[in-house]
Structures are given as C-alpha cells and as structure tokens.
Design a protein around this motif. Structure first.
Motif, PDB file in Angstrom:
ATOM      1  N   TYR A  75       0.865  -1.173   0.000  1.00 31.85           N
ATOM      2  CA  TYR A  75       0.000   0.000   0.000  1.00 31.85           C
ATOM      3  C   TYR A  75       0.900   1.221   0.000  1.00 31.85           C
ATOM      4  O   TYR A  75       2.007   1.205   0.553  1.00 31.85           O
ATOM      5  N   GLU A  76       0.436   2.255  -0.678  1.00 28.36           N
ATOM      6  CA  GLU A  76       1.235   3.463  -0.817  1.00 28.36           C
ATOM      7  C   GLU A  76       0.628   4.584   0.009  1.00 28.36           C
ATOM      8  O   GLU A  76      -0.584   4.812  -0.022  1.00 28.36           O
ATOM      9  N   GLU A  77       1.483   5.265   0.744  1.00 28.84           N
ATOM     10  CA  GLU A  77       1.037   6.377   1.582  1.00 28.84           C
ATOM     11  C   GLU A  77       2.088   7.473   1.539  1.00 28.84           C
ATOM     12  O   GLU A  77       3.267   7.220   1.800  1.00 28.84           O
ATOM     13  N   ASP A  78       1.670   8.667   1.151  1.00 28.68           N
ATOM     14  CA  ASP A  78       2.591   9.802   1.025  1.00 28.68           C
ATOM     15  C   ASP A  78       3.782   9.461   0.129  1.00 28.68           C
ATOM     16  O   ASP A  78       4.926   9.863   0.408  1.00 28.68           O
ATOM     17  N   GLY A  79       3.519   8.688  -0.930  1.00 31.23           N
ATOM     18  CA  GLY A  79       4.560   8.354  -1.892  1.00 31.23           C
ATOM     19  C   GLY A  79       5.485   7.232  -1.483  1.00 31.23           C
ATOM     20  O   GLY A  79       6.412   6.892  -2.225  1.00 31.23           O
ATOM     21  N   VAL A  80       5.232   6.610  -0.325  1.00 30.31           N
ATOM     22  CA  VAL A  80       6.089   5.536   0.179  1.00 30.31           C
ATOM     23  C   VAL A  80       5.321   4.213   0.136  1.00 30.31           C
ATOM     24  O   VAL A  80       4.169   4.144   0.568  1.00 30.31           O
ATOM     25  N   GLN A  81       5.975   3.162  -0.387  1.00 33.62           N
ATOM     26  CA  GLN A  81       5.359   1.843  -0.454  1.00 33.62           C
ATOM     27  C   GLN A  81       5.628   1.061   0.837  1.00 33.62           C
ATOM     28  O   GLN A  81       6.749   1.049   1.347  1.00 33.62           O
ATOM     29  N   HIS A  82       4.576   0.394   1.333  1.00 32.08           N
ATOM     30  CA  HIS A  82       4.680  -0.439   2.535  1.00 32.08           C
ATOM     31  C   HIS A  82       4.160  -1.832   2.194  1.00 32.08           C
ATOM     32  O   HIS A  82       3.090  -1.964   1.592  1.00 32.08           O
ATOM     33  N   PRO A  83       4.883  -2.895   2.555  1.00 27.25           N
ATOM     34  CA  PRO A  83       4.467  -4.248   2.167  1.00 27.25           C
ATOM     35  C   PRO A  83       3.253  -4.736   2.956  1.00 27.25           C
ATOM     36  O   PRO A  83       3.049  -4.359   4.118  1.00 27.25           O
ATOM     37  N   LEU A  84       2.465  -5.595   2.308  1.00 27.94           N
ATOM     38  CA  LEU A  84       1.349  -6.278   2.949  1.00 27.94           C
ATOM     39  C   LEU A  84       1.421  -7.754   2.574  1.00 27.94           C
ATOM     40  O   LEU A  84       1.599  -8.091   1.404  1.00 27.94           O
ATOM     41  N   ALA A  85       1.301  -8.631   3.560  1.00 29.11           N
ATOM     42  CA  ALA A  85       1.340 -10.071   3.291  1.00 29.11           C
ATOM     43  C   ALA A  85       0.130 -10.486   2.476  1.00 29.11           C
ATOM     44  O   ALA A  85      -0.974  -9.982   2.694  1.00 29.11           O
ATOM     45  N   PRO A  86       0.293 -11.415   1.525  1.00 28.58           N
ATOM     46  CA  PRO A  86      -0.834 -11.842   0.678  1.00 28.58           C
ATOM     47  C   PRO A  86      -2.005 -12.408   1.465  1.00 28.58           C
ATOM     48  O   PRO A  86      -3.157 -12.290   1.037  1.00 28.58           O
ATOM     49  N   ASP A  87      -1.722 -13.059   2.630  1.00 32.06           N
ATOM     50  CA  ASP A  87      -2.796 -13.664   3.408  1.00 32.06           C
ATOM     51  C   ASP A  87      -3.366 -12.726   4.469  1.00 32.06           C
ATOM     52  O   ASP A  87      -4.108 -13.153   5.366  1.00 32.06           O
ATOM     53  N   THR A  88      -3.035 -11.444   4.389  1.00 33.52           N
ATOM     54  CA  THR A  88      -3.618 -10.466   5.293  1.00 33.52           C
ATOM     55  C   THR A  88      -5.143 -10.508   5.188  1.00 33.52           C
ATOM     56  O   THR A  88      -5.703 -10.591   4.087  1.00 33.52           O
ATOM     57  N   THR A  89      -5.818 -10.466   6.327  1.00 32.28           N
ATOM     58  CA  THR A  89      -7.275 -10.428   6.316  1.00 32.28           C
ATOM     59  C   THR A  89      -7.729  -8.981   6.168  1.00 32.28           C
ATOM     60  O   THR A  89      -7.280  -8.093   6.889  1.00 32.28           O
ATOM     61  N   VAL A  90      -8.621  -8.757   5.210  1.00 34.74           N
ATOM     62  CA  VAL A  90      -9.087  -7.394   4.946  1.00 34.74           C
ATOM     63  C   VAL A  90     -10.603  -7.349   4.945  1.00 34.74           C
ATOM     64  O   VAL A  90     -11.284  -8.343   4.670  1.00 34.74           O
ATOM     65  N   SER A  91     -11.097  -6.183   5.242  1.00 32.50           N
ATOM     66  CA  SER A  91     -12.524  -5.946   5.162  1.00 32.50           C
ATOM     67  C   SER A  91     -12.910  -5.543   3.753  1.00 32.50           C
ATOM     68  O   SER A  91     -12.249  -4.708   3.130  1.00 32.50           O
ATOM     69  N   MET A  92     -13.990  -6.131   3.262  1.00 27.53           N
ATOM     70  CA  MET A  92     -14.562  -5.737   1.979  1.00 27.53           C
ATOM     71  C   MET A  92     -15.882  -4.993   2.205  1.00 27.53           C
ATOM     72  O   MET A  92     -16.777  -5.017   1.379  1.00 27.53           O
ATOM     73  N   ASN A  93     -15.966  -4.339   3.346  1.00 25.68           N
ATOM     74  CA  ASN A  93     -17.178  -3.609   3.725  1.00 25.68           C
ATOM     75  C   ASN A  93     -18.389  -4.533   3.803  1.00 25.68           C
ATOM     76  O   ASN A  93     -19.488  -4.186   3.356  1.00 25.68           O
ATOM     77  N   CYS A  94     -18.181  -5.712   4.373  1.00 29.03           N
ATOM     78  CA  CYS A  94     -19.303  -6.565   4.746  1.00 29.03           C
ATOM     79  C   CYS A  94     -19.336  -6.595   6.273  1.00 29.03           C
ATOM     80  O   CYS A  94     -18.594  -7.350   6.902  1.00 29.03           O
TER      81      CYS A  94
END
Length: 302
Positions: free
Chosen positions: A193-212
């Motif tokens: 994910y990019e924030e203020d022009g800087v890339q930060h890694p995220l693991a592929p198996d990270t659990t995320v909300s899809m607004n459900c």
C-alpha cells in the motif's frame, strides 16, 4: 428476528466510468448486487435497504423492483450531501457525499433490526451471507458486532489500486484494529500500500474488510457522534471521507463494543475499473456452469 441487508449503491463510480450499480454482468442482464440479494435471500435475510442517490432513483427502481417484488421486502434511502448532517452546514467546496460511514447513517430511518451492510459492486459469495445471517440471528447485540473478512490476495484488481480495511485480531478472534488503506496494488516484489509516496508491504494472506459488516442498530448512536467529530475536524476538506472501517476502529478503541472477525474463504471479485468487467463475467459464467447460480436468477424475461 430476521436480519436486514443494506446495500451501498449511491457511489458515482468515477473510476469505472458509469453507474456500475446498474451495469449488467450476468447472462440474463443481472447486476452484481442481484447476486448478493439472491444469496442473502437464500441465507435468511428478509429485507433489503438500498442506499442510492435521488438523481437515479427512478431508473434504479425500474430495473430492480420487477425482479425483486414478492421475493424480499424493499426500502430506499438517499445519500445526499445534506443528509445526517445534524444541523451542520455543507461547505460550498464539497461536491459529493461523505463516504461509507455517512451512507450507513443515511440508512438509519429504515433500519431497526440487526443488519449486514455491503457494497453494491462486490461479489461476496453465499458463504459470506450465511455466516453474516447466523451471526446476526444468534450473537449480535449492542456490545457485539462483526466483520466478514477476506484474504487480501483474492481481492485485488489487475487494473489499478484498491481500498481495503486491513484487520488485526487478538487470540479470541476479535478485531483489535482496522485501518483503511486506500492505495493497495501488486508489484513485482509483492503487494504494497502506498502512503505519502512511500510503499509499505502487505502479506498476501492479510485479512481485509470488503465492507461486509454486521451491526446491531445501536451502532447508529455511536456513528452519529463519530460523524459529528469528523465534520468538526474535516468538513472543509473537499475530498476527505468518513469510512465505516474508521468508524469501527473508533468503536473498538473506545471500548464501547467488540467486533468479531469472521473469516470466509469465499472467492471475491468486483468491478472497480471498467477493465474488470470481462473478468467478472468469466467468474459468474464459471459459477453458473457449476450450478451455484441459475442462468436467470429470477426467472424474469429481460
């Protein structure tokens, strides 16, 4: 008490280029949200509340009411700039509503029961609605809400960045934080994910909300207070939005309630960009071929 499904369908889809809420993807001209409603009815939901704009209400109703009438109760609420503002004046620089948290508040007049709230342009799968319905009917209360979490690597688009609520939990499976990341995309070195022009890694198996989300109606009281605080801090910022994940994170940090993270392995796909459409249609065709859905969801000639 049977649960309610709220569908956020008021967005203008600037990245997609047209009103994707009413775009056809199924073989009988079904929209994405119709597959959600089909699964929700099967899972035990008995009412759907559409959050839409008044500017396309007539067209929206013309498409959906003939298909859904007699199958599930229908209600409409409208997300407009001035709604749920609690007397706060809308700045002249603001041209669009205030985000998903604002959408939730706009639904308040039509909702008194435990409810799930989803995006109109995402395919969630039957398992998502079955788990949501079970939670809403057996565990949901004023102190206990839930989020249905997806695997990050299964929720990306090949055609641009996406926004996801990144979840962390404790040993009991309760959310400890959820952080909205608005610029997530794959690279040769992995997902970032990019924030203020800087890339930060995220693991592929990270659990995320899809607004459900699965909420007890008491959440409206907290959301009203949180939205008022948001407006006090950000109302002069023309593009800043009040997100449901931010609202939920505030709910957690305040200690007012807990939020269970209920994971699903359901295959997600969505239509963030116009280029996503063929991929979505291919996935729907594959599901229909397995018998998961009929070629015509409602048996209505179109």
């Amino acid at each position: 008490m049977m649960p309610i499904l709220i569908i956020m369908a008021a967005g203008m889809a600037s990245r997609y280029g047209s009103l994707k809420q009413i775009a056809s993807f199924g073989p009988s001209k079904e929209t994405m949200l119709e597959y959600a409603i089909y699964d929700a009815i099967k899972a035990g939901f008995n009412k759907v509340v559409f959050i839409i704009r008044s500017s396309f209400a007539d067209e929206f109703k013309e498409i959906f009411e003939p298909k859904l009438r007699g199958r599930i109760a229908i209600a409409y609420v409208y997300q407009e700039l001035h709604n749920a503002m609690e007397g706060v004046a809308v700045p002249a620089t603001r041209t669009k509503p205030w985000g998903t948290g604002h959408a939730l508040l706009c639904a308040r007049p039509a909702v008194n029961e435990p409810f799930a709230i989803i995006n109109a342009d995402d395919f969630y799968g039957y398992d998502t609605f079955a788990k949501a319905a079970h939670f809403l009917q057996t565990e949901c209360n004023a102190q206990t809400h839930a989020n249905i979490g997806f695997i990050l690597s299964q929720t990306l688009s090949e055609y641009g960045s996406v926004s996801r609520g990144v979840c962390t939990t404790n040993a009991a499976g309760l959310l400890t934080s959820i952080t909205e990341r608005t610029n997530i995309y794959p690279t040769e070195n992995g997902i970032v994910y990019e924030e203020d022009g800087v890339q930060h890694p995220l693991a592929p198996d990270t659990t995320v909300s899809m607004n459900c989300w699965c909420f007890h109606p008491s959440v409206f009281q907290y959301a009203t207070v949180a939205f008022r605080a948001f407006l006090a801090a950000h109302k002069e910022e023309p593009k800043t939005e009040f997100y449901i994940p931010s609202l939920a994170d505030g709910l957690l940090q305040s200690g007012a309630a807990s939020i269970r993270l209920i994971r699903t392995n359901a295959r997600w796909f969505g239509v963030t960009y116009k280029e996503d459409a063929p991929f979505v249609q291919q996935n729907l065709d594959a599901l229909i071929a397995t018998g998961a859905y009929p070629p015509n969801l409602w048996g209505v000639l179109v």
